[in-house]
Design an enzyme around this catalytic site. Structure first.
Site, PDB file in Angstrom:
ATOM      1  N   PRO A 117     -12.750  87.876  35.139  1.00 25.89           N
ATOM      2  CA  PRO A 117     -11.706  86.961  35.613  1.00 25.89           C
ATOM      3  C   PRO A 117     -11.936  85.539  35.117  1.00 25.89           C
ATOM      4  O   PRO A 117     -13.076  85.050  35.140  1.00 25.89           O
ATOM      5  CB  PRO A 117     -11.834  87.011  37.141  1.00 25.89           C
ATOM      6  N   VAL A 118     -10.869  84.911  34.652  1.00 24.95           N
ATOM      7  CA  VAL A 118     -10.980  83.541  34.123  1.00 24.95           C
ATOM      8  C   VAL A 118     -11.190  82.564  35.289  1.00 24.95           C
ATOM      9  O   VAL A 118     -10.544  82.690  36.331  1.00 24.95           O
ATOM     10  CB  VAL A 118      -9.693  83.177  33.337  1.00 24.95           C
ATOM     11  N   GLY A 121     -16.109  82.305  38.202  1.00 23.46           N
ATOM     12  CA  GLY A 121     -17.531  82.194  38.519  1.00 23.46           C
ATOM     13  C   GLY A 121     -18.398  83.265  37.879  1.00 23.46           C
ATOM     14  O   GLY A 121     -19.600  83.328  38.127  1.00 23.46           O
ATOM     15  N   LEU A 122     -17.798  84.120  37.049  1.00 24.53           N
ATOM     16  CA  LEU A 122     -18.574  85.197  36.411  1.00 24.53           C
ATOM     17  C   LEU A 122     -18.872  84.906  34.942  1.00 24.53           C
ATOM     18  O   LEU A 122     -19.238  85.810  34.188  1.00 24.53           O
ATOM     19  CB  LEU A 122     -17.834  86.535  36.536  1.00 24.53           C
ATOM     20  N   GLY A 123     -18.688  83.684  34.515  1.00 24.85           N
ATOM     21  CA  GLY A 123     -19.085  83.311  33.157  1.00 24.85           C
ATOM     22  C   GLY A 123     -18.095  83.731  32.090  1.00 24.85           C
ATOM     23  O   GLY A 123     -18.491  83.961  30.931  1.00 24.85           O
ATOM     24  N   SER A 124     -16.819  83.811  32.452  1.00 28.59           N
ATOM     25  CA  SER A 124     -15.815  84.290  31.493  1.00 28.59           C
ATOM     26  C   SER A 124     -15.813  83.483  30.184  1.00 28.59           C
ATOM     27  O   SER A 124     -15.852  84.055  29.086  1.00 28.59           O
ATOM     28  CB  SER A 124     -14.452  84.260  32.187  1.00 28.59           C
ATOM     29  N   ALA A 126     -18.124  81.542  28.819  1.00 28.99           N
ATOM     30  CA  ALA A 126     -19.354  81.705  28.032  1.00 28.99           C
ATOM     31  C   ALA A 126     -19.410  83.095  27.402  1.00 28.99           C
ATOM     32  O   ALA A 126     -19.873  83.262  26.272  1.00 28.99           O
ATOM     33  CB  ALA A 126     -20.575  81.476  28.923  1.00 28.99           C
ATOM     34  N   ALA A 127     -18.904  84.103  28.119  1.00 33.04           N
ATOM     35  CA  ALA A 127     -18.974  85.472  27.587  1.00 33.04           C
ATOM     36  C   ALA A 127     -18.024  85.648  26.401  1.00 33.04           C
ATOM     37  O   ALA A 127     -18.380  86.271  25.395  1.00 33.04           O
ATOM     38  CB  ALA A 127     -18.646  86.480  28.693  1.00 33.04           C
ATOM     39  N   ASP A 168     -25.060  79.406  32.040  1.00 30.47           N
ATOM     40  CA  ASP A 168     -24.155  80.554  31.843  1.00 30.47           C
ATOM     41  C   ASP A 168     -24.353  81.168  30.460  1.00 30.47           C
ATOM     42  O   ASP A 168     -24.574  82.380  30.322  1.00 30.47           O
ATOM     43  CB  ASP A 168     -22.688  80.120  31.990  1.00 30.47           C
TER      44      ASP A 168
HETATM   45  C1  MEV Z   1     -21.593  77.503  36.791  1.00 26.96           C
HETATM   46  O1  MEV Z   1     -21.792  78.884  36.619  1.00 26.96           O
HETATM   47  C2  MEV Z   1     -22.858  76.865  37.290  1.00 26.96           C
HETATM   48  C3  MEV Z   1     -22.754  75.380  37.550  1.00 26.96           C
HETATM   49  O2  MEV Z   1     -24.032  74.952  38.027  1.00 26.96           O
HETATM   50  C4  MEV Z   1     -22.373  74.587  36.324  1.00 26.96           C
HETATM   51  C5  MEV Z   1     -23.462  74.556  35.261  1.00 26.96           C
HETATM   52  O3  MEV Z   1     -24.626  74.812  35.555  1.00 26.96           O
HETATM   53  O4  MEV Z   1     -23.139  74.220  34.115  1.00 26.96           O
HETATM   54  C6  MEV Z   1     -21.747  75.062  38.650  1.00 26.96           C
END
Ligand code: MEV
Length: 337
Positions: A117-118, A121-124, A126-127, A168
């Protein structure tokens, strides 16, 4: 004969009587991630713990083409590289990888798709960048170390998130649980006993750039209060690391609760995160917290394997758009292979 230039290989194959035609393409894939402990404080130099999540993936393919194109399948969007905005993270991943490979960025099409999911919080982001970097390097026949993958994708992360810590792209590049400190090589996180997490997607997209920016603004107003909160997060991260390396992962539960309270104090939680954490605990989770940027995104809950399905169902009934049950498997602390 090996031809290193993919376009030359393509023409050789299509015009040769000997070789049957074979499409020449580069492939790359990447997993998602969650932060176990320490998000946000990690941007300020504190350690954090992160693990890969193989249940969600991004994929990228590079094929020869007339001109240079980016095809983002999830958004049904195909556009010329030349039309990409300056901050386009996919264009950036292509640029830095072609420079690294010493090859021109010419006559190719990047296709990306993702089940992550964009802004969840799952690193979309970066992935997808990692898959792109890997696909283009594969296209040019260049092998990349995880360290190089992480360094190349960090350039896209900077466009996406402003001031990312690098956690990430690093956990996604290494595909191993890590202890991460900004600006330092990651350290493998030793996991002595496997433990089970339910990941619940709130369904509320929340760009990391926004919450990271808000924390920066709030810290500028109240530096002492925020630095004290970051110091408390650090203590939790170190305690969690010791527990994960020991024999009783169930005792991580109270630490997750404490980390959630600190994230609330940092101003990055939201009603939906807190509601799902309460539901998880009420249905048997040992602890729960938001994971990643916050204010939506994901919640993670520590569960026994027996309680996992029950907690996941309760979270879905309480409004989670998707749940994933994942086991963080035992890992040696040995060097990255
Ligand atoms: C995001 O997955 C984690 C944060 O700490 C941002 C970051 O570390 O770049 C919120």
């Amino acid at each position: 004969m090996r031809q290193s230039d993919p376009l030359a290989r393509y023409f050789m194959q299509t015009h040769s009587n000997e070789a049957a035609w074979q499409p020449v393409q580069g492939e790359g894939a990447a997993v998602g991630k969650i932060i176990l402990f320490g998000e946000h404080a990690v941007v300020y130099g504190k350690p954090a713990l992160a693990v890969p999540v193989g249940a969600v993936t991004a994929r990228a393919t590079i094929r020869p083409a007339q001109g240079e194109w980016i095809h983002a399948q999830n958004f049904s969007r195909r556009y010329a590289l030349a039309q990409a905005i300056e901050r386009d993270p996919l264009a950036q991943a292509l640029r830095v990888t072609s420079a690294y490979c010493g090859q021109p960025l010419r006559n190719l099409e990047l296709t990306v798709s993702s089940t992550i999911p964009v802004a969840g919080g799952l690193g979309s982001g970066a992935a997808v960048a990692t898959a792109t970097v890997r696909a283009l390097a594969d296209y040019h026949g260049v092998a990349l170390t995880p360290e190089t993958v992480a360094a190349l994708t960090f350039e896209s992360e900077k466009l996406l998130h402003g001031t990312p810590s690098g956690i990430d792209n690093t956990v996604i590049a290494y595909e191993r649980p890590i202890v991460f400190v900004k600006g330092e090589p990651p350290v493998p996180l030793r996991v002595a006993q496997p433990f089970t997490l339910v990941i619940a997607d709130t369904g509320v997209p929340s760009p990391t750039r926004v919450t990271v920016g808000d924390v920066a603004a709030a810290r500028a107003r109240e530096p002492e209060r925020f630095d004290a909160l970051f110091a408390e997060v650090e203590a939790l991260v170190l305690a969690a690391r010791a527990i994960i390396a020991g024999s009783d992962p169930a005792s991580l539960g109270p630490l997750m609760e404490a980390n959630q309270r600190l994230l609330e104090a940092l101003g990055v939680s939201a009603e939906i995160n807190e509601r799902l954490c309460v539901v998880a605990r009420q249905t048997g989770a040992l602890g729960a917290k938001l994971s990643g940027g916050g204010r939506g995104g994901n919640v993670i809950a520590l569960v026994t394997p027996e309680a996992a399905a029950r907690v996941a169902e309760a979270l879905a009934a309480a409004g989670a758009k998707r749940t994933i049950i994942t086991e963080i498997g035992a890992q040696a602390a040995g060097p990255f292979g």
